[in-house]
Design an enzyme around this catalytic site. Structure first.
Site, PDB file in Angstrom:
ATOM      1  N   TYR A  33      22.140 -18.820  -2.073  1.00  0.00           N
ATOM      2  CA  TYR A  33      21.009 -18.319  -2.855  1.00  0.00           C
ATOM      3  C   TYR A  33      20.687 -19.246  -4.010  1.00  0.00           C
ATOM      4  CZ  TYR A  33      23.988 -16.774  -6.735  1.00  0.00           C
ATOM      5  OH  TYR A  33      24.833 -16.742  -7.804  1.00  0.00           O
ATOM      6  N   LYS A 148      26.648 -22.485  -3.809  1.00  0.00           N
ATOM      7  CA  LYS A 148      26.062 -21.271  -4.407  1.00  0.00           C
ATOM      8  C   LYS A 148      25.988 -20.186  -3.335  1.00  0.00           C
ATOM      9  CE  LYS A 148      22.743 -19.997  -7.980  1.00  0.00           C
ATOM     10  NZ  LYS A 148      23.713 -19.414  -8.899  1.00  0.00           N
ATOM     11  N   GLU A 181      34.179 -22.024 -16.062  1.00  0.00           N
ATOM     12  CA  GLU A 181      32.821 -21.676 -16.486  1.00  0.00           C
ATOM     13  C   GLU A 181      32.784 -20.178 -16.766  1.00  0.00           C
ATOM     14  OE1 GLU A 181      30.071 -22.436 -13.179  1.00  0.00           O
ATOM     15  OE2 GLU A 181      31.634 -21.898 -11.752  1.00  0.00           O
ATOM     16  N   LEU A 206      30.034 -24.468 -10.564  1.00  0.00           N
ATOM     17  CA  LEU A 206      28.710 -24.669  -9.984  1.00  0.00           C
ATOM     18  C   LEU A 206      28.015 -25.773 -10.783  1.00  0.00           C
ATOM     19  CD1 LEU A 206      26.632 -23.435  -7.930  1.00  0.00           C
ATOM     20  CD2 LEU A 206      25.620 -22.345  -9.927  1.00  0.00           C
TER      21      LEU A 206
END
Ligand code: PDD
Length: 292
Positions: A33, A148, A181, A206
């Protein structure tokens, strides 16, 4: 006003739009996505989002991948139908629909494509002006965080756990004590020399599109940017911490668990970069829809 969604070739009323119960996205989280911000009616960094989407599909060995240009025509139409000026566009592409089997379906099985769009973008003024808190949590995600994928259960658990602890987001930590993250944003710090530090790209995080944009804006403004792994200790003693992401923009962090960051107020660097990012958003125009 009705909302519309695109599902496998049709624009449908959002509440009635459906996918098959045999869709592999539903059964195996076998999908990828993108979330693209829409600012003043224009998509933010659509081209790099499409490159990342293609890369995610390639990394998961999707047999048939839709053309970027075709996806962008649909994206523009979905944003237009939903009359979104400031909001988000959501695109999801799953491997396809086939009788349940762990093995990939035949190469002839086409991908399934869903797109939606809604109004509402960015952090609240209060969050941006006062800064947010993070909760430190073990990073329990899989080892390919660069893809992702819609397999977001560990991200969702982390975000909920952070919220239950009274924080806005999670500061995720690898078993080696280094910071990866947040559950839906990249993390940055400002070190004692005033340089910006963020984890280098790799399979642990990411490759944020906002991260890349902020690196460019920061370098243009003369900041030193170090893409370097950092520990929890370095984060807690940083002058500043901030998050970057499609839905957070540049968002200052003023506390991690009980540790106050800097003087407990948003720092100058984060604030400056937030303004620079907002100025970049204000400058977008119709060419933002072009991806080739
Ligand atoms: N998430 N890291 C993770 C784990 C993310 O899920 C996101 C974005 C980011 C920031 O990437 P970008 O700058 O490209 O938005 C970093 C989106 C917004 C989401 O899942 O809703």
């Amino acid at each position: 006003m009705s909302r519309f969604a695109y599902v496998n070739g049709r624009y449908e009323c959002h509440t009635q739009a459906m996918v098959s119960i045999d869709d592999r996205g539903y059964q195996f989280a076998d999908g990828v996505y993108e979330v693209v911000a829409i600012s003043n009616g224009y998509p933010v960094d659509l081209a790099p989002h499409m490159v990342r989407l293609e890369r995610s599909m390639a990394e998961l060995h999707f047999a048939a991948t839709p053309y970027k240009s075709a996806l962008c025509v649909i994206a523009k139409q979905v944003v237009r139908l939903n009359r979104v000026r400031n909001g988000i566009l959501y695109m999801q592409i799953n491997r396809g629909t086939a009788s349940r089997n762990h093995l990939f379906p035949s190469e002839k099985t086409g991908p399934s494509i869903v797109m939606t769009s809604r109004s509402g973008l960015g952090p609240t003024e209060v969050q941006a002006e006062q800064g947010v808190h993070l909760a430190m949590l073990e990073d329990q995600r899989w080892s390919r965080r660069d893809i992702k994928s819609v397999g977001l259960l560990a991200n969702a658990l982390a975000k909920q756990k952070a919220k239950d602890k009274g924080a806005f987001e999670a500061l995720l930590v690898n078993p080696d004590g280094t910071v990866t993250e947040a559950s839906a944003a990249n993390i940055w710090l400002v070190d004692e020399e005033g340089a910006l530090v963020t984890r280098p790209l790799g399979t642990d995080i990411l490759a944020g599109i906002t991260r890349a944009r902020v690196i460019a804006l920061a370098q243009e403004a003369g900041y030193i940017v170090k893409e370097k792994v950092f520990t929890v200790g370095e984060a807690l003693s940083a002058l500043e911490i901030f998050l970057t992401g499609t839905t957070t923009f540049v968002l200052p962090v003023v506390q991690v668990d009980d540790a106050v960051i800097g003087n407990g107020h948003p720092g100058e660097v984060g604030r400056d970069l937030r303004y620079r990012y907002r100025a970049f958003l204000e400058d977008l125009g119709p060419e933002s829809w072009h991806v080739d």
